[in-house]
Design a protein around this motif. Structure first.
Motif, PDB file in Angstrom:
ATOM      1  N   LEU A  39       9.577   0.932  40.428  1.00 56.50           N
ATOM      2  CA  LEU A  39       8.784   1.995  40.541  1.00 56.50           C
ATOM      3  C   LEU A  39       8.333   2.364  39.108  1.00 56.50           C
ATOM      4  N   SER A  40       8.772   2.126  37.961  1.00 56.76           N
ATOM      5  CA  SER A  40       8.290   2.516  36.802  1.00 56.76           C
ATOM      6  C   SER A  40       7.188   1.371  36.470  1.00 56.76           C
ATOM      7  N   ALA A  41       7.519   0.262  36.585  1.00 53.99           N
ATOM      8  CA  ALA A  41       6.524  -0.841  36.498  1.00 53.99           C
ATOM      9  C   ALA A  41       5.240  -0.628  37.285  1.00 53.99           C
ATOM     10  N   LYS A  42       5.451  -0.037  38.485  1.00 53.71           N
ATOM     11  CA  LYS A  42       4.246   0.223  39.573  1.00 53.71           C
ATOM     12  C   LYS A  42       3.509   1.262  38.620  1.00 53.71           C
ATOM     13  N   ARG A  43       4.044   2.200  38.125  1.00 53.44           N
ATOM     14  CA  ARG A  43       3.575   3.496  37.599  1.00 53.44           C
ATOM     15  C   ARG A  43       2.792   2.957  36.192  1.00 53.44           C
ATOM     16  N   ALA A  44       3.480   1.991  35.502  1.00 56.42           N
ATOM     17  CA  ALA A  44       2.853   1.705  34.330  1.00 56.42           C
ATOM     18  C   ALA A  44       1.654   0.921  34.517  1.00 56.42           C
ATOM     19  N   ASN A  45       1.414   0.151  35.731  1.00 55.54           N
ATOM     20  CA  ASN A  45       0.217  -0.522  36.165  1.00 55.54           C
ATOM     21  C   ASN A  45      -0.730   0.196  36.736  1.00 55.54           C
ATOM     22  N   GLY A  46      -0.337   1.588  36.999  1.00 54.12           N
ATOM     23  CA  GLY A  46      -1.368   2.372  37.633  1.00 54.12           C
ATOM     24  C   GLY A  46      -1.462   2.300  39.134  1.00 54.12           C
ATOM     25  N   LEU A  47      -0.269   1.686  39.660  1.00 50.28           N
ATOM     26  CA  LEU A  47      -0.203   1.508  41.118  1.00 50.28           C
ATOM     27  C   LEU A  47       0.629   2.694  41.807  1.00 50.28           C
ATOM     28  N   LEU A  48       1.024   3.438  41.099  1.00 53.69           N
ATOM     29  CA  LEU A  48       1.834   4.890  41.579  1.00 53.69           C
ATOM     30  C   LEU A  48       1.485   5.904  40.766  1.00 53.69           C
ATOM     31  N   SER A  49       1.357   7.119  41.374  1.00 55.71           N
ATOM     32  CA  SER A  49       1.186   8.306  40.895  1.00 55.71           C
ATOM     33  C   SER A  49       2.226   9.326  40.335  1.00 55.71           C
TER      34      SER A  49
ATOM     35  N   ILE B  85      11.793   2.743  27.629  1.00 55.75           N
ATOM     36  CA  ILE B  85      10.899   1.535  27.618  1.00 55.75           C
ATOM     37  C   ILE B  85       9.733   1.627  28.510  1.00 55.75           C
ATOM     38  N   TYR B  86       9.460   2.132  29.706  1.00 52.28           N
ATOM     39  CA  TYR B  86       8.146   2.402  30.463  1.00 52.28           C
ATOM     40  C   TYR B  86       7.508   3.650  29.942  1.00 52.28           C
ATOM     41  N   VAL B  87       7.931   4.509  29.316  1.00 53.66           N
ATOM     42  CA  VAL B  87       7.141   5.425  28.551  1.00 53.66           C
ATOM     43  C   VAL B  87       6.495   4.918  27.295  1.00 53.66           C
ATOM     44  N   ALA B  88       7.184   4.156  26.464  1.00 52.48           N
ATOM     45  CA  ALA B  88       6.602   3.526  25.466  1.00 52.48           C
ATOM     46  C   ALA B  88       5.531   2.405  26.000  1.00 52.48           C
ATOM     47  N   LYS B  89       5.779   1.878  26.970  1.00 49.02           N
ATOM     48  CA  LYS B  89       4.980   0.792  27.456  1.00 49.02           C
ATOM     49  C   LYS B  89       3.671   1.481  28.035  1.00 49.02           C
TER      50      LYS B  89
ATOM     51  N   LYS C 255      -0.365   1.547  26.434  1.00 45.99           N
ATOM     52  CA  LYS C 255      -1.344   1.193  27.331  1.00 45.99           C
ATOM     53  C   LYS C 255      -2.385   2.147  27.034  1.00 45.99           C
ATOM     54  N   LYS C 256      -2.099   3.674  27.134  1.00 46.45           N
ATOM     55  CA  LYS C 256      -3.063   4.683  26.759  1.00 46.45           C
ATOM     56  C   LYS C 256      -3.613   4.412  25.323  1.00 46.45           C
ATOM     57  N   ARG C 257      -2.932   4.081  24.328  1.00 48.29           N
ATOM     58  CA  ARG C 257      -3.612   3.801  22.960  1.00 48.29           C
ATOM     59  C   ARG C 257      -4.343   2.487  23.067  1.00 48.29           C
ATOM     60  N   SER C 258      -3.983   1.584  23.527  1.00 52.94           N
ATOM     61  CA  SER C 258      -4.944   0.601  23.367  1.00 52.94           C
ATOM     62  C   SER C 258      -6.361   0.516  24.248  1.00 52.94           C
ATOM     63  N   ALA C 259      -6.098   1.331  25.479  1.00 55.71           N
ATOM     64  CA  ALA C 259      -7.541   1.687  26.124  1.00 55.71           C
ATOM     65  C   ALA C 259      -8.354   2.869  25.557  1.00 55.71           C
ATOM     66  N   VAL C 260      -8.044   3.556  24.603  1.00 57.67           N
ATOM     67  CA  VAL C 260      -8.659   4.496  23.726  1.00 57.67           C
ATOM     68  C   VAL C 260      -9.276   3.699  22.629  1.00 57.67           C
ATOM     69  N   LYS C 261      -8.930   2.700  21.962  1.00 60.61           N
ATOM     70  CA  LYS C 261      -9.533   2.076  20.844  1.00 60.61           C
ATOM     71  C   LYS C 261     -10.652   1.543  20.982  1.00 60.61           C
ATOM     72  N   PRO C 262     -11.581   1.878  20.299  1.00 62.25           N
ATOM     73  CA  PRO C 262     -12.878   1.021  20.265  1.00 62.25           C
ATOM     74  C   PRO C 262     -12.873  -0.419  19.988  1.00 62.25           C
TER      75      PRO C 262
END
Length: 107
Positions: free
Chosen positions: A19-29, A89-93, A97-104
């Motif tokens: 479930l945490s992997a699904k959350r990290a991949n955006g498949l679970l809210s 682990i999944y909070v860090a992941k 992901k959020k940091r890498s999505a924000v970087k131009p």
């Protein structure tokens, strides 16, 4: 057949990883904290049937089930260590992901 109660103890950490992997991949809210709490509770609930199954699988000539009851503290210790570790682990992941999505992009 005594492996079944031990495998039951791994259901909650395995589901938390899934479930945490699904959350990290955006498949679970669901939030990661909610997932961790629910899986901790699930692990505590599943440990009681694991004890009863372990007791029922004992041969009839064995009169002491102390080892079976030992599954309860074993599950508690397993959950105390794995639930926060998987959560961290999944909070860090997720933060990565959020940091890498924000970087131009560098041009």
């Amino acid at each position: 057949m005594q492996i079944i109660p031990l495998l039951m103890l791994l259901i909650a950490p395995a589901l938390q990883i899934l479930l945490s992997a699904k959350r990290a991949n955006g498949l679970l809210s669901l939030r990661l904290g909610v997932i961790a709490f629910l899986m901790f509770m699930l692990g505590m609930i599943i440990s009681a049937p694991a004890v009863f199954i372990s007791m029922s699988l004992l041969p009839s000539n064995i009169k002491c089930a102390t080892g079976c009851v030992g599954l309860l503290p074993l599950e508690f210790l397993l959950l105390i260590f794995t639930t926060p570790a998987i959560y961290t682990i999944y909070v860090a992941k997720l933060n990565n992901k959020k940091r890498s999505a924000v970087k131009p992009p560098i041009v």
